[in-house]
Design an enzyme around this catalytic site. Structure first.
Site, short mmCIF file in Angstrom:
data_model
loop_
_atom_site.label_atom_id
_atom_site.label_comp_id
_atom_site.label_asym_id
_atom_site.label_seq_id
_atom_site.Cartn_x
_atom_site.Cartn_y
_atom_site.Cartn_z
CE LYS A 59 -0.71 -13.70 39.39
NZ LYS A 59 -1.70 -13.51 38.30
CE1 TYR A 97 2.02 -16.15 41.24
CE2 TYR A 97 1.73 -16.05 43.62
CZ TYR A 97 1.20 -16.19 42.35
OH TYR A 97 -0.16 -16.37 42.20
#
Length: 215
Positions: free
Chosen positions: A137, A133
């Site tokens: 990002k 994740y």
């Protein structure tokens, strides 16, 4: 911040933030082109088709808001599967690449535009069991900075917001012991995005703006 006669393309437009953001632009006079589940953002041809239709209907795209994305906790990096890695990199980063390919050439031809991406506050440093994740990002943040460097001389502003937890029904259900008053309300995050998409932010390039909710 008036968006009359301006066209705003929003990915993830049916989500909690996307709906609020679309309303914020609409109430300011904008023509909102929503992109959501009927369009597969991982299929460049489908993204291109939506953009071409928007150009046909409204003549131009003035603002691109890349809202589509998602969160998933993971395992330690050494246990991360290709499937989990690809899922988050596709959802959070590849979607930005595909919309950029489809939209930026039209903005250049039109003489300018605004692009606002959604990163994550957590992506500013590593954290256990969040490797895929955070990497995805972080890629959004670096893409934002790179695009800003490439496009500022073409009168295109590219910036990014970095929210903490957004106050949504799903997050409330997943985190029942947390205090949502300290989270980021979708309407508050939408106001920041609208600002970055407006002429008020014409001097802002490559910003990665933390949006962390109430104190």
């Amino acid at each position: 911040m008036d968006f009359s006669n301006r066209t705003i393309l929003i990915t993830g437009a049916k989500g909690n933030l996307g709906r609020v953001l679309a309303e914020a632009f609409t109430t300011r006079g904008g023509n909102v082109v929503p992109i959501d589940l009927p369009t597969n953002l991982l299929d460049q041809a489908q993204v291109d088709a939506v953009v071409q239709k928007a150009i046909k209907d409204f003549k131009r795209i003035d603002v691109l808001c890349n809202i589509a994305g998602g969160f998933r906790m993971g395992k330690p990096v050494h246990e991360t599967t290709d499937a989990d890695w690809n899922f988050l990199m596709d959802l959070n980063a590849r979607t930005v690449l595909h919309t950029a390919r489809a939209v930026v050439p039209h903005m250049i031809a039109a003489g300018g535009g605004k692009i606002v991406n959604v990163g994550a506050f957590a992506a500013q440093k590593g954290a256990a069991d969040m490797g895929a994740y955070i990497a995805s990002k972080s890629a959004v943040i670096r893409l934002t900075e790179t695009m800003a460097a490439e496009l500022r001389e073409k009168n295109i502003n590219v910036n990014c917001v970095l929210p903490t937890i957004i106050d949504t029904p799903a997050n409330r259900a997943d985190l029942p012991q947390a205090d949502p008053k300290r989270w980021v309300a979708p309407a508050d995050l939408a106001r920041v995005i609208v600002f970055l998409a407006s002429e008020e932010a014409r001097a802002v390039h490559g910003a990665t703006l933390p949006v962390t909710g109430l104190s």
